[in-house]
Design an enzyme around this catalytic site. Structure first.
Site, mmCIF file in Angstrom:
data_model
loop_
_atom_site.group_PDB
_atom_site.id
_atom_site.type_symbol
_atom_site.label_atom_id
_atom_site.label_comp_id
_atom_site.label_asym_id
_atom_site.label_seq_id
_atom_site.Cartn_x
_atom_site.Cartn_y
_atom_site.Cartn_z
ATOM 1 N N TYR A 166 0.956 -1.371 0.011
ATOM 2 C CA TYR A 166 0.084 -0.126 -0.028
ATOM 3 C C TYR A 166 0.692 1.240 -0.184
ATOM 4 C CZ TYR A 166 -3.225 -3.830 1.293
ATOM 5 O OH TYR A 166 -3.902 -5.015 1.285
ATOM 6 N N THR A 240 -7.567 0.417 17.734
ATOM 7 C CA THR A 240 -8.130 0.398 19.045
ATOM 8 C C THR A 240 -8.693 1.854 18.974
ATOM 9 O OG1 THR A 240 -6.234 1.401 20.438
ATOM 10 C CG2 THR A 240 -6.631 -1.183 20.345
#
Ligand SMILES: *[C@@H]1O[C@H](CO)[C@@H](O)[C@H](O)[C@H]1NC(C)=O
Ligand SMILES: *[C@@H]1O[C@H](CO)[C@@H](O)[C@H](O)[C@H]1NC(C)=O
Ligand SMILES: *[C@@H]1O[C@H](CO)[C@@H](O)[C@H](O)[C@H]1NC(C)=O
Length: 328
Positions: A166, A240
């Site tokens: 990526y 998270t």
């Protein structure tokens, strides 16, 4: 108790009004989340609401591979094929910007100082994007991950993206095998980790007391941050923070890194707010643990009993010794 429910009802009512008034995918929502309720002012969604206020954050509520988790060491599987993690900093020191985001202490390396990791559970090379500190208002909380139900005073997370596949972090975060996070528990001791010491000495940390404060650090050696170990614990999970995308391989080092009590105190004196607003400590900036579901937690810590395949093997309850001192 009654009072608590009253407040909850008010928050909930606000939430419904807000959701109805705003298109759920609005860009306005991108920064509209928090770890804890504001002392005053308007409702901001805390972790239990993240997945409910924005359809792009659904995974925060309904995802089955979320992070952080509680690591039960008796349920870990020994995987002898997990090689040591390789850190490649090109033998050079790095510079970067320390930043108070209002939620974390963040450190981003300069683009001219590329650092990458590979090996361990990773099939690709991952480039360091950001380092984040999570920490508690008291010593018995602060880390996002738990070890046998126990929290540490903090957790350092090094967030990397897959630069083999990526172009940049935002593309990788949405994609399979996109993210690798190396995580270390923080513990309080007499002496400090020399990398963290550079960030947390009084002259430096007080430069980022308020939200959006930034400070440039130069000549850091990332190798000094890593504890002396080739042992780690690994599992597949999520970011998270919203949008909680489930693209992260977690690598939790088997030894903590140390900071002094004074440095811990100076972290707790960082504000979530700008100087014009009331002081609100950044501490307790952790997401609560999420269900492990069918996931397997692997380790290259050899506790002599070898697992075959993960979830079914839980019955074997192998002995876990190496980390015992960590729990002291
Ligand atoms: C990893 O980083 C080193 C040092 O900066 C660099 O030379 C190397 O090309 C990088 N590896 C990959 C796969 O990009
Ligand atoms: C990341 O890469 C994607 C795909 O090439 C591109 O569309 C996007 O603008 C890039 N984002 C950033 C922040 O550079
Ligand atoms: C694990 O430890 C045992 C006992 O020390 C040893 O016999 C065995 O070879 C080790 N296994 C691996 C894969 O290192």
């Amino acid at each position: 108790m009654h009072k608590v429910w009253e407040i909850f009802a008010i928050l909930h009512a606000n939430l419904i009004i807000f959701s109805a008034a705003q298109p759920a995918t609005s860009k306005l929502h991108d920064g509209w989340w928090a770890y804890k309720d504001a002392v005053q002012g308007s409702f901001v969604p805390v972790p239990s609401f993240w997945g409910l206020v924005n359809s792009a954050w659904n995974l925060c509520a309904i995802g089955k591979r979320q992070s952080p988790v509680n690591i039960e060491t008796s349920h870990m599987m020994f995987d002898p094929f997990l090689t040591p993690l390789r850190l490649n900093a090109g033998g050079r020191k790095i510079s970067g910007t320390m930043y108070n985001t209002g939620r974390h202490v963040s450190f981003r390396p300069d683009k001219s100082h590329l650092v990458n990791i590979s090996g361990g559970p990773l099939s690709y090379s991952y480039r360091l994007e950001e380092m984040r500190l999570h920490f508690g208002s008291e010593d018995n909380q602060g880390s996002e991950h738990l070890l046998n139900g126990q929290a540490f005073p903090g957790e350092v997370q090094l967030i990397h993206y897959n630069h083999d596949l990526y172009l940049n972090y935002s593309e990788a975060a949405k994609s399979p095998n996109g993210i690798a996070v190396v995580s270390m528990f923080l513990k309080i001791a007499e002496a400090s980790n020399s990398f963290l010491n550079r960030m947390l000495v009084r002259e430096t940390i007080t430069r980022i007391t308020y939200k959006h404060d930034a400070f440039l650090l130069m000549g850091l050696n990332l190798k000094e941050l890593y504890p002396e170990t080739s042992r780690f614990i690994t599992y597949e999970g999520s970011l998270t923070i919203p949008p909680c995308l489930e693209t992260a391989s977690w690598i939790i080092m088997n030894k903590p890194v140390y900071i002094t009590r004074l440095q811990m105190q100076s972290l707790r004196l960082l504000s979530q707010n700008q100087p014009s607003d009331i002081f609100l400590s950044m501490s307790d900036n952790m997401r609560p643990v999420q269900a492990l579901n069918q996931r397997c937690i692997r380790t290259n810590i050899n506790f002599t009993q070898r697992g075959r395949d993960c979830p079914n093997n839980r019955l074997q309850r192998p002995q876990y010794r190496v980390n015992e001192w960590l729990l002291k």
